[in-house]
Design a protein around this motif. Structure first.
Motif, PDB file in Angstrom:
ATOM      1  N   ASN A  32      -0.781 -47.084 -26.504  1.00  0.00           N
ATOM      2  CA  ASN A  32       0.388 -46.675 -25.741  1.00  0.00           C
ATOM      3  C   ASN A  32       0.827 -47.709 -24.703  1.00  0.00           C
ATOM      4  O   ASN A  32       1.816 -47.515 -24.022  1.00  0.00           O
ATOM      5  CB  ASN A  32       0.099 -45.339 -25.033  1.00  0.00           C
ATOM      6  CG  ASN A  32      -0.137 -44.212 -26.017  1.00  0.00           C
ATOM      7  OD1 ASN A  32       0.544 -44.128 -27.033  1.00  0.00           O
ATOM      8  ND2 ASN A  32      -1.114 -43.365 -25.719  1.00  0.00           N
ATOM      9  N   GLU A  33       0.079 -48.798 -24.567  1.00  0.00           N
ATOM     10  CA  GLU A  33       0.410 -49.820 -23.591  1.00  0.00           C
ATOM     11  C   GLU A  33       0.975 -51.051 -24.275  1.00  0.00           C
ATOM     12  O   GLU A  33       0.655 -51.357 -25.425  1.00  0.00           O
ATOM     13  CB  GLU A  33      -0.830 -50.207 -22.787  1.00  0.00           C
ATOM     14  CG  GLU A  33      -1.370 -49.084 -21.921  1.00  0.00           C
ATOM     15  CD  GLU A  33      -2.517 -49.548 -21.048  1.00  0.00           C
ATOM     16  OE1 GLU A  33      -2.917 -50.723 -21.183  1.00  0.00           O
ATOM     17  OE2 GLU A  33      -3.008 -48.749 -20.241  1.00  0.00           O
ATOM     18  N   ASP A  34       1.826 -51.783 -23.549  1.00  0.00           N
ATOM     19  CA  ASP A  34       2.375 -53.040 -24.046  1.00  0.00           C
ATOM     20  C   ASP A  34       1.413 -54.154 -23.664  1.00  0.00           C
ATOM     21  O   ASP A  34       1.386 -54.608 -22.522  1.00  0.00           O
ATOM     22  CB  ASP A  34       3.756 -53.278 -23.437  1.00  0.00           C
ATOM     23  CG  ASP A  34       4.429 -54.514 -24.035  1.00  0.00           C
ATOM     24  OD1 ASP A  34       3.759 -55.250 -24.800  1.00  0.00           O
ATOM     25  OD2 ASP A  34       5.609 -54.756 -23.738  1.00  0.00           O
ATOM     26  N   SER A  35       0.613 -54.586 -24.633  1.00  0.00           N
ATOM     27  CA  SER A  35      -0.414 -55.591 -24.353  1.00  0.00           C
ATOM     28  C   SER A  35       0.139 -57.010 -24.359  1.00  0.00           C
ATOM     29  O   SER A  35      -0.619 -57.968 -24.189  1.00  0.00           O
ATOM     30  CB  SER A  35      -1.546 -55.478 -25.382  1.00  0.00           C
ATOM     31  OG  SER A  35      -1.039 -55.699 -26.702  1.00  0.00           O
ATOM     32  N   SER A  36       1.451 -57.157 -24.551  1.00  0.00           N
ATOM     33  CA  SER A  36       2.038 -58.493 -24.593  1.00  0.00           C
ATOM     34  C   SER A  36       2.557 -58.955 -23.234  1.00  0.00           C
ATOM     35  O   SER A  36       3.051 -60.070 -23.104  1.00  0.00           O
ATOM     36  CB  SER A  36       3.180 -58.540 -25.614  1.00  0.00           C
ATOM     37  OG  SER A  36       4.226 -57.659 -25.237  1.00  0.00           O
ATOM     38  N   VAL A  37       2.440 -58.109 -22.208  1.00  0.00           N
ATOM     39  CA  VAL A  37       2.891 -58.491 -20.864  1.00  0.00           C
ATOM     40  C   VAL A  37       1.889 -59.455 -20.249  1.00  0.00           C
ATOM     41  O   VAL A  37       0.702 -59.125 -20.098  1.00  0.00           O
ATOM     42  CB  VAL A  37       3.058 -57.258 -19.960  1.00  0.00           C
ATOM     43  CG1 VAL A  37       3.448 -57.687 -18.551  1.00  0.00           C
ATOM     44  CG2 VAL A  37       4.095 -56.310 -20.544  1.00  0.00           C
ATOM     45  N   LEU A  38       2.362 -60.650 -19.884  1.00  0.00           N
ATOM     46  CA  LEU A  38       1.483 -61.687 -19.346  1.00  0.00           C
ATOM     47  C   LEU A  38       2.102 -62.305 -18.094  1.00  0.00           C
ATOM     48  O   LEU A  38       3.318 -62.482 -18.018  1.00  0.00           O
ATOM     49  CB  LEU A  38       1.255 -62.790 -20.383  1.00  0.00           C
ATOM     50  CG  LEU A  38       0.555 -62.388 -21.677  1.00  0.00           C
ATOM     51  CD1 LEU A  38       0.689 -63.493 -22.709  1.00  0.00           C
ATOM     52  CD2 LEU A  38      -0.920 -62.076 -21.413  1.00  0.00           C
ATOM     53  N   PRO A  39       1.289 -62.681 -17.116  1.00  0.00           N
ATOM     54  CA  PRO A  39       1.828 -63.360 -15.935  1.00  0.00           C
ATOM     55  C   PRO A  39       2.198 -64.802 -16.281  1.00  0.00           C
ATOM     56  O   PRO A  39       1.471 -65.478 -17.012  1.00  0.00           O
ATOM     57  CB  PRO A  39       0.665 -63.317 -14.938  1.00  0.00           C
ATOM     58  CG  PRO A  39      -0.555 -63.277 -15.803  1.00  0.00           C
ATOM     59  CD  PRO A  39      -0.171 -62.469 -17.014  1.00  0.00           C
ATOM     60  N   VAL A  40       3.329 -65.260 -15.776  1.00  0.00           N
ATOM     61  CA  VAL A  40       3.745 -66.641 -16.007  1.00  0.00           C
ATOM     62  C   VAL A  40       3.846 -67.437 -14.713  1.00  0.00           C
ATOM     63  O   VAL A  40       3.868 -68.667 -14.731  1.00  0.00           O
ATOM     64  CB  VAL A  40       5.097 -66.707 -16.758  1.00  0.00           C
ATOM     65  CG1 VAL A  40       4.946 -66.151 -18.160  1.00  0.00           C
ATOM     66  CG2 VAL A  40       6.188 -65.975 -15.991  1.00  0.00           C
ATOM     67  N   LYS A  41       3.883 -66.736 -13.583  1.00  0.00           N
ATOM     68  CA  LYS A  41       3.975 -67.455 -12.311  1.00  0.00           C
ATOM     69  C   LYS A  41       3.502 -66.564 -11.167  1.00  0.00           C
ATOM     70  O   LYS A  41       3.833 -65.381 -11.110  1.00  0.00           O
ATOM     71  CB  LYS A  41       5.413 -67.894 -12.047  1.00  0.00           C
ATOM     72  CG  LYS A  41       5.603 -68.710 -10.772  1.00  0.00           C
ATOM     73  CD  LYS A  41       7.069 -69.078 -10.564  1.00  0.00           C
ATOM     74  CE  LYS A  41       7.570 -70.029 -11.626  1.00  0.00           C
ATOM     75  NZ  LYS A  41       8.961 -70.470 -11.344  1.00  0.00           N
ATOM     76  N   PHE A  42       2.708 -67.160 -10.266  1.00  0.00           N
ATOM     77  CA  PHE A  42       2.323 -66.519  -9.009  1.00  0.00           C
ATOM     78  C   PHE A  42       2.818 -67.398  -7.869  1.00  0.00           C
ATOM     79  O   PHE A  42       2.669 -68.622  -7.903  1.00  0.00           O
ATOM     80  CB  PHE A  42       0.806 -66.387  -8.875  1.00  0.00           C
ATOM     81  CG  PHE A  42       0.173 -65.392  -9.807  1.00  0.00           C
ATOM     82  CD1 PHE A  42       0.910 -64.409 -10.434  1.00  0.00           C
ATOM     83  CD2 PHE A  42      -1.184 -65.447 -10.053  1.00  0.00           C
ATOM     84  CE1 PHE A  42       0.326 -63.499 -11.285  1.00  0.00           C
ATOM     85  CE2 PHE A  42      -1.788 -64.546 -10.902  1.00  0.00           C
ATOM     86  CZ  PHE A  42      -1.030 -63.563 -11.524  1.00  0.00           C
ATOM     87  N   ILE A  43       3.383 -66.777  -6.847  1.00  0.00           N
ATOM     88  CA  ILE A  43       3.837 -67.516  -5.671  1.00  0.00           C
ATOM     89  C   ILE A  43       3.140 -66.927  -4.450  1.00  0.00           C
ATOM     90  O   ILE A  43       3.282 -65.743  -4.158  1.00  0.00           O
ATOM     91  CB  ILE A  43       5.357 -67.435  -5.493  1.00  0.00           C
ATOM     92  CG1 ILE A  43       6.065 -67.973  -6.743  1.00  0.00           C
ATOM     93  CG2 ILE A  43       5.794 -68.220  -4.255  1.00  0.00           C
ATOM     94  CD1 ILE A  43       7.572 -67.766  -6.719  1.00  0.00           C
ATOM     95  N   VAL A  44       2.379 -67.753  -3.750  1.00  0.00           N
ATOM     96  CA  VAL A  44       1.654 -67.322  -2.563  1.00  0.00           C
ATOM     97  C   VAL A  44       2.317 -67.934  -1.343  1.00  0.00           C
ATOM     98  O   VAL A  44       2.423 -69.157  -1.228  1.00  0.00           O
ATOM     99  CB  VAL A  44       0.177 -67.733  -2.618  1.00  0.00           C
ATOM    100  CG1 VAL A  44      -0.546 -67.289  -1.354  1.00  0.00           C
ATOM    101  CG2 VAL A  44      -0.497 -67.148  -3.848  1.00  0.00           C
ATOM    102  N   GLN A  45       2.770 -67.067  -0.456  1.00  0.00           N
ATOM    103  CA  GLN A  45       3.432 -67.523   0.770  1.00  0.00           C
ATOM    104  C   GLN A  45       2.566 -67.161   1.966  1.00  0.00           C
ATOM    105  O   GLN A  45       2.308 -65.998   2.236  1.00  0.00           O
ATOM    106  CB  GLN A  45       4.812 -66.876   0.904  1.00  0.00           C
ATOM    107  CG  GLN A  45       5.782 -67.282  -0.185  1.00  0.00           C
ATOM    108  CD  GLN A  45       7.066 -66.491  -0.138  1.00  0.00           C
ATOM    109  OE1 GLN A  45       7.071 -65.281  -0.311  1.00  0.00           O
ATOM    110  NE2 GLN A  45       8.175 -67.185   0.121  1.00  0.00           N
ATOM    111  N   SER A  46       2.120 -68.196   2.682  1.00  0.00           N
ATOM    112  CA  SER A  46       1.326 -68.001   3.888  1.00  0.00           C
ATOM    113  C   SER A  46       1.762 -69.071   4.885  1.00  0.00           C
ATOM    114  O   SER A  46       2.929 -69.131   5.232  1.00  0.00           O
ATOM    115  CB  SER A  46      -0.169 -68.103   3.560  1.00  0.00           C
ATOM    116  OG  SER A  46      -0.958 -67.811   4.688  1.00  0.00           O
ATOM    117  N   TYR A  47       0.842 -69.918   5.338  1.00  0.00           N
ATOM    118  CA  TYR A  47       1.249 -71.025   6.207  1.00  0.00           C
ATOM    119  C   TYR A  47       2.027 -72.072   5.429  1.00  0.00           C
ATOM    120  O   TYR A  47       2.742 -72.886   5.990  1.00  0.00           O
ATOM    121  CB  TYR A  47       0.030 -71.650   6.887  1.00  0.00           C
ATOM    122  CG  TYR A  47      -0.992 -72.202   5.930  1.00  0.00           C
ATOM    123  CD1 TYR A  47      -0.942 -73.524   5.509  1.00  0.00           C
ATOM    124  CD2 TYR A  47      -2.017 -71.386   5.446  1.00  0.00           C
ATOM    125  CE1 TYR A  47      -1.876 -74.020   4.619  1.00  0.00           C
ATOM    126  CE2 TYR A  47      -2.953 -71.883   4.560  1.00  0.00           C
ATOM    127  CZ  TYR A  47      -2.884 -73.201   4.159  1.00  0.00           C
ATOM    128  OH  TYR A  47      -3.803 -73.683   3.275  1.00  0.00           O
TER     129      TYR A  47
END
Length: 300
Positions: A32-47
């Motif tokens: 029942n889940e879409d197993s094709s969803v994948l992360p392509v970018k992470f953006i970390v904002q701190s200092y």
């Protein structure tokens, strides 16, 4: 290395196991889940702002990740069947290998992980090697990781050789790590006794974790569920708290107590996280109290 730890901690694939028998094996996706969803970018904002992009092959095999900062760290993953067997970091400017981790499995579970890297002593102008070996044992709802860190210097500087030992104990409940005990021994040099068994020779860090009910960003990347504890272990100094994301769900509260080498100086900590979601996956995390915001982009 701290930057690498930061990104490694942003998510984890699902680990499916019951309370009494933790199982790190790669699982068949829910129909029942879409197993094709994948992360392509992470953006970390701190200092500052750091972006990590993900490249895949064979559908959901992670081929490499690349950072866009000055160091431009590049990490390449190698698979054998359903499992990741090595992870190699490269220096973007020179293109040379800086660190390599190899993984060994037995009956679908991780049993040994070894990190090897070459380092440079700028004061005396020489190179030396660092080796970290971790051995995993499984007993019901408890996983114990024994780690040995060793630095090897050239013969003329062999007095700088040093080791230290650490033990990490993880308690699982409903497939998630809910308690962690870290015992971190002080370094010792040739001719010295390992201080690990001395009350004053190690730091003890205890953590309790609470989660949401949504899916972690790395849920569908092939091979990552078998490395759940491995990447959670990276957070031994509790500095990069986001490595607790290496679980089936996302942490919302982490409470900890640090005992500083038996000197009676305990420190209590509490970290909270808030999320925005889309289709059951986080698209934004607010690391409260740490002035850090993480945003996630997916392939769909």
């Amino acid at each position: 290395m701290k930057k690498l730890i930061l990104f490694l901690g942003i998510g984890l694939m699902s680990v499916s196991c019951n309370r009494d028998e933790p199982d790190n094996r790669t699982q068949v996706p829910d129909a029942n889940e879409d197993s094709s969803v994948l992360p392509v970018k992470f953006i970390v904002q701190s200092y500052n702002t750091i972006t990590r992009t993900f490249k895949y092959k064979n559908d959901n095999e992670l081929e490499e990740t690349v950072d866009d900062d000055a160091n431009g760290n590049r990490v390449v993953y190698t698979y054998e069947g359903d499992f990741i067997v090595s992870k190699t970091s490269y220096d973007a400017e020179r293109g040379n290998e800086t660190e390599k981790t190899t993984y060994e499995y037995s009956n679908g579970k991780l049993v040994v992980a070894i990190d090897k890297s070459e380092n440079y002593n700028s004061m005396y102008d020489y190179k030396y090697t660092s080796t970290i070996r971790r051995e995993y044992s499984y007993n019901g709802s408890t996983i114990v990781v024994r780690e040995n860190l060793k630095e090897t210097h050239p013969n003329e500087y062999s007095g700088n050789n040093r080791q230290s030992n650490r033990v990490y104990t993880y308690t699982l409940e409903n497939g998630k790590v809910v308690k962690i005990k870290r015992e971190i021994g002080s370094p010792f040099f040739p001719g010295q006794t390992d201080p690990f068994n001395d009350q004053n020779g190690k730091m003890v860090i205890n953590s309790d974790l609470t989660y949401d009910s949504n899916k972690s960003p790395y849920k569908n990347i092939k091979g990552f569920s078998a490395l759940a504890i491995e990447f959670l272990r990276i957070d031994y100094d509790a500095e990069d708290r986001s490595s607790f994301y290496w679980q089936p769900n996302n942490p919302i509260l982490i409470k900890g107590t640090n005992d500083n080498f038996g000197y009676g100086e305990s420190t209590n900590t509490e970290y909270k996280f808030e999320y925005e979601y889309k289709n059951g996956f986080p698209i934004k995390t607010n690391d409260i109290g740490n002035n850090r915001v993480i945003t996630y982009e997916y392939n769909k």
